[in-house]
Design a protein around this motif. Structure first.
Motif, PDB file in Angstrom:
ATOM      1  N   SER A   1       3.875-115.174 -16.888  1.00  0.00           N
ATOM      2  CA  SER A   1       5.224-114.117 -17.200  1.00  0.00           C
ATOM      3  C   SER A   1       6.157-113.854 -16.126  1.00  0.00           C
ATOM      4  O   SER A   1       6.099-114.360 -15.102  1.00  0.00           O
ATOM      5  CB  SER A   1       4.469-112.309 -17.494  1.00  0.00           C
ATOM      6  OG  SER A   1       4.040-112.664 -15.785  1.00  0.00           O
ATOM      7  N   PRO A   2       7.294-113.853 -16.205  1.00  0.00           N
ATOM      8  CA  PRO A   2       8.025-114.430 -15.709  1.00  0.00           C
ATOM      9  C   PRO A   2       8.738-113.644 -14.245  1.00  0.00           C
ATOM     10  O   PRO A   2       7.986-112.249 -14.497  1.00  0.00           O
ATOM     11  CB  PRO A   2       9.389-115.389 -15.877  1.00  0.00           C
ATOM     12  CG  PRO A   2       9.357-113.354 -17.107  1.00  0.00           C
ATOM     13  CD  PRO A   2       7.960-113.919 -17.229  1.00  0.00           C
ATOM     14  N   THR A   3       9.373-113.345 -13.057  1.00  0.00           N
ATOM     15  CA  THR A   3       9.515-112.674 -12.318  1.00  0.00           C
ATOM     16  C   THR A   3      11.074-112.358 -12.129  1.00  0.00           C
ATOM     17  O   THR A   3      12.062-113.652 -12.364  1.00  0.00           O
ATOM     18  CB  THR A   3       8.647-112.853 -10.836  1.00  0.00           C
ATOM     19  OG1 THR A   3       9.442-111.721 -10.021  1.00  0.00           O
ATOM     20  CG2 THR A   3       9.105-113.932  -9.341  1.00  0.00           C
ATOM     21  N   TYR A   4      11.566-111.407 -11.035  1.00  0.00           N
ATOM     22  CA  TYR A   4      12.904-111.692 -11.230  1.00  0.00           C
ATOM     23  C   TYR A   4      12.662-112.505  -9.624  1.00  0.00           C
ATOM     24  O   TYR A   4      12.460-112.035  -9.068  1.00  0.00           O
ATOM     25  CB  TYR A   4      13.683-110.189 -10.598  1.00  0.00           C
ATOM     26  CG  TYR A   4      13.313-109.150 -12.037  1.00  0.00           C
ATOM     27  CD1 TYR A   4      14.592-109.115 -12.610  1.00  0.00           C
ATOM     28  CD2 TYR A   4      12.346-108.406 -12.284  1.00  0.00           C
ATOM     29  CE1 TYR A   4      14.389-108.619 -13.461  1.00  0.00           C
ATOM     30  CE2 TYR A   4      12.163-107.559 -13.538  1.00  0.00           C
ATOM     31  CZ  TYR A   4      13.243-107.533 -14.076  1.00  0.00           C
ATOM     32  OH  TYR A   4      13.599-107.711 -14.703  1.00  0.00           O
ATOM     33  N   ILE A   5      14.410-113.350  -9.833  1.00  0.00           N
ATOM     34  CA  ILE A   5      14.723-114.249  -8.494  1.00  0.00           C
ATOM     35  C   ILE A   5      15.721-113.926  -8.001  1.00  0.00           C
ATOM     36  O   ILE A   5      16.717-114.332  -8.568  1.00  0.00           O
ATOM     37  CB  ILE A   5      13.569-115.737  -8.831  1.00  0.00           C
ATOM     38  CG1 ILE A   5      13.130-114.860  -9.322  1.00  0.00           C
ATOM     39  CG2 ILE A   5      14.175-116.696  -7.782  1.00  0.00           C
ATOM     40  CD1 ILE A   5      12.256-117.239 -10.051  1.00  0.00           C
TER      41      ILE A   5
ATOM     42  N   ASP B   1       9.410-103.018  -9.713  1.00  0.00           N
ATOM     43  CA  ASP B   1       8.210-103.047 -10.661  1.00  0.00           C
ATOM     44  C   ASP B   1       6.587-103.173 -10.143  1.00  0.00           C
ATOM     45  O   ASP B   1       5.731-103.154  -9.506  1.00  0.00           O
ATOM     46  CB  ASP B   1       7.549-102.386 -12.001  1.00  0.00           C
ATOM     47  CG  ASP B   1       8.345-101.245 -12.694  1.00  0.00           C
ATOM     48  OD1 ASP B   1       8.458-100.472 -11.461  1.00  0.00           O
ATOM     49  OD2 ASP B   1       8.601-101.321 -13.986  1.00  0.00           O
ATOM     50  N   GLN B   2       7.694-105.038  -9.671  1.00  0.00           N
ATOM     51  CA  GLN B   2       6.874-105.945  -9.323  1.00  0.00           C
ATOM     52  C   GLN B   2       7.678-105.847  -7.698  1.00  0.00           C
ATOM     53  O   GLN B   2       8.452-105.900  -7.998  1.00  0.00           O
ATOM     54  CB  GLN B   2       6.429-106.680 -10.115  1.00  0.00           C
ATOM     55  CG  GLN B   2       5.227-106.487 -10.858  1.00  0.00           C
ATOM     56  CD  GLN B   2       4.355-108.257 -11.228  1.00  0.00           C
ATOM     57  OE1 GLN B   2       4.952-108.805 -11.418  1.00  0.00           O
ATOM     58  NE2 GLN B   2       3.825-107.367 -12.772  1.00  0.00           N
ATOM     59  N   ARG B   3       6.724-106.888  -7.270  1.00  0.00           N
ATOM     60  CA  ARG B   3       7.692-107.103  -5.449  1.00  0.00           C
ATOM     61  C   ARG B   3       9.271-107.882  -6.016  1.00  0.00           C
ATOM     62  O   ARG B   3       8.797-109.266  -6.900  1.00  0.00           O
ATOM     63  CB  ARG B   3       7.420-107.907  -4.637  1.00  0.00           C
ATOM     64  CG  ARG B   3       7.860-107.943  -3.158  1.00  0.00           C
ATOM     65  CD  ARG B   3       7.462-108.067  -1.623  1.00  0.00           C
ATOM     66  NE  ARG B   3       7.976-107.986  -0.644  1.00  0.00           N
ATOM     67  CZ  ARG B   3       7.741-107.765  -0.159  1.00  0.00           C
ATOM     68  NH1 ARG B   3       7.602-106.627   0.000  1.00  0.00           N
ATOM     69  NH2 ARG B   3       8.732-107.678   0.972  1.00  0.00           N
ATOM     70  N   LEU B   4      10.459-108.279  -5.781  1.00  0.00           N
ATOM     71  CA  LEU B   4      11.378-109.063  -6.310  1.00  0.00           C
ATOM     72  C   LEU B   4      10.981-110.465  -5.427  1.00  0.00           C
ATOM     73  O   LEU B   4      11.322-110.050  -4.374  1.00  0.00           O
ATOM     74  CB  LEU B   4      12.258-108.201  -5.803  1.00  0.00           C
ATOM     75  CG  LEU B   4      13.766-108.374  -6.816  1.00  0.00           C
ATOM     76  CD1 LEU B   4      14.659-108.248  -7.317  1.00  0.00           C
ATOM     77  CD2 LEU B   4      14.200-109.430  -5.553  1.00  0.00           C
TER      78      LEU B   4
END
Length: 499
Positions: free
Chosen positions: A213-217, A294-297
């Motif tokens: 799943s992706p994350t915010y970058i 909600d998760q670390r950016l």
């Protein structure tokens, strides 16, 4: 061993860990309580903690150094994001500048710590290069971080044992690894993977990041834009102002993301989409299922992650792994990715107190069943503090709030002629409170570790830490009596009491 003879085994305060938290705590102790004796015990053979352990290409901070650095010895470079070796040098220079390095005992691994209610001090059992050693302390500060230095988080990767190339976890990166011209697959999508990809792509033939799943970058310019203020203001004033600006803007951005998640998603999407090459779509590769923070950016300084994608030597796949083969891996879409090296950037295994056993009068304390008192001390554990930073801001801000609290508590004990302080959960409160996670993230490595992390609650002094401005106010002015039990006794320095 630096600065201590072999017989030097009694201290007012023992700090566990010579990373950025431990060095910060040592400075606060010697500055606020110059008459107190202290030592830092460090399991490794050098200071720096995280920045001494991790050696993978591009290792860097994921927080700005203006707030991640020490407030008493500010980061004086213009780049907010710094490489790991520069951070380690900065920590070392700070320790030397203030004489803290003379109080560090290296290759001293804490195996267990026992508090004696009869004697009102800690007995710390140490493994010093295979030799058993005991150190006594009146107060102990656990500044050993929150993850296991020896074991990474295990991830189930089907068929990994079939791979005939090299399998590497970033936590144990071989310093002599040559990946020039190699095909590299990174499994994971967190800060480590996002740091590795652009750095490996400089030499590797191709780097592919495979993420479930992706994350915010978020791309940020890696330079401070306050040059005019730096020119106008005195240096000390400028650094204080710069630090406060970064504290406030980071906090406001977090609150904005939490308060307006849809709008925040849209903004982050716009920024990411504008930097992606045409052959890599935003969805599904950069569209997380969760809301921002909600998760670390993750931060990409100067957009180096996106630059690597545009140059064509790096790529992303969003899928689950069907199986690892002898020469690569197959994802569930059916695509096969060739690889010479597989990097399992799947997260950290969390633990508290460096894995040491902690007991009171010989009875082991189950840390995962106890509540944290104001984010600084553990329920039913006398004269001990745990340094827990922030997941949505710089770790060092929380570390410094803890250190300032500890010095105030020690001063209070001495003034009030008390010898020990123990947080206690009242029976009536235990019936009312509801459990909350200590760390406010839903990342996999955090959720799987909930059973070993201390508890937080929905009210009272057992609530999880929120933000620095609130916590530093408590550290310097908050109540020391709410849900705290004190032990009467002559509050004298441990060395004077025992010798």
């Amino acid at each position: 061993m630096n600065g201590h003879a072999q017989s030097e085994t009694r201290f007012d305060v023992v700090i566990v860990g010579a990373g950025i938290s431990g060095i910060n705590a040592a400075y606060r102790l010697q500055d606020e309580l110059p008459g107190y004796s202290y030592t830092i015990i460090e399991a490794r053979d050098d200071l720096g903690g995280t920045w001494d352990l991790f050696k993978y290409p591009g290792i860097r901070s994921d927080s700005d150094l203006f707030t991640f650095g020490f407030s008493f010895n500010p980061w004086n470079q213009s780049n907010p994001i710094a490489d790991g070796h520069l951070i380690k040098r900065y920590i070392g220079d700070t320790a030397k500048k203030y004489g803290i390095d003379k109080n560090i005992q290296y290759r001293h691994r804490l195996t267990n710590a026992n508090w004696s209610s009869e004697d009102n001090y800690w007995s710390l059992n140490i493994d010093n290069d295979g030799t058993a050693k005991t150190i006594n302390a009146r107060f102990i500060i656990f500044g050993s971080g929150y993850y296991n230095y020896h074991e990474p988080l295990e991830a189930t990767i089907p068929g990994l044992e079939n791979f005939q190339g090299q399998v590497i976890h970033p936590q144990f990166w071989p310093e002599d690894l040559d990946y020039t011209g190699k095909k590299v697959v990174i499994i994971g999508s967190g800060a480590t993977a996002i740091t590795l990809l652009p750095n490996l792509a400089q030499k590797a033939e191709r780097v592919t990041m495979v993420q479930r799943s992706p994350t915010y970058i978020l791309s940020l310019p890696n330079r401070s834009g306050n040059w005019l203020l730096r020119w106008i203001l005195p240096t000390k004033t400028y650094h204080k102002l710069q630090r406060m600006i970064w504290i406030l803007q980071s906090r406001l951005f977090f609150l904005f993301c939490q308060g307006f998640p849809n709008f925040s998603r849209w903004i982050l999407k716009r920024r990411a989409s504008g930097q992606l090459p045409s052959h890599i779509p935003h969805n599904p590769h950069f569209q997380p299922r969760y809301n921002p923070w909600d998760q670390r950016l993750c931060v990409s300084p100067d957009g180096d992650f996106y630059t690597s994608l545009r140059r064509g030597k790096a790529d992303v796949r969003t899928d689950t792994i069907k199986t690892v083969t002898k020469k690569g891996l197959t994802i569930n879409s059916g695509e096969t990715l060739d690889a010479d090296i597989i990097i399992t950037a799947t997260g950290l295994k969390l633990q508290i107190a460096g894995g040491a056993t902690i007991s009171v009068d010989g009875q082991k304390i189950n840390i995962g069943s106890k509540y944290m008192w104001n984010g600084v001390m553990l329920q039913d554990l006398p004269n001990a503090s745990f340094i827990i930073g922030y997941t949505n801001a710089s770790w060092t801000l929380g570390a410094d709030a803890t250190a300032q609290f500890v010095t105030r508590l020690l001063k209070s004990l001495e003034t009030r002629k008390l010898i020990a302080a123990t947080p206690r959960l009242k029976v009536q409160d235990a019936e009312k409170i509801q459990q909350r996670p200590l760390l406010n993230l839903n990342s996999t490595y955090v959720t799987v570790a909930n059973q070993v992390l201390p508890l937080a609650a929905d009210r009272g002094p057992w609530q999880a830490r929120d933000h620095y401005l609130k916590d530093i106010k408590f550290a310097t002015k908050g109540s020391l009596d709410d849900s705290m039990e004190y032990t009467q006794g002559p509050n004298v320095h441990l060395r004077a009491k025992i010798n």
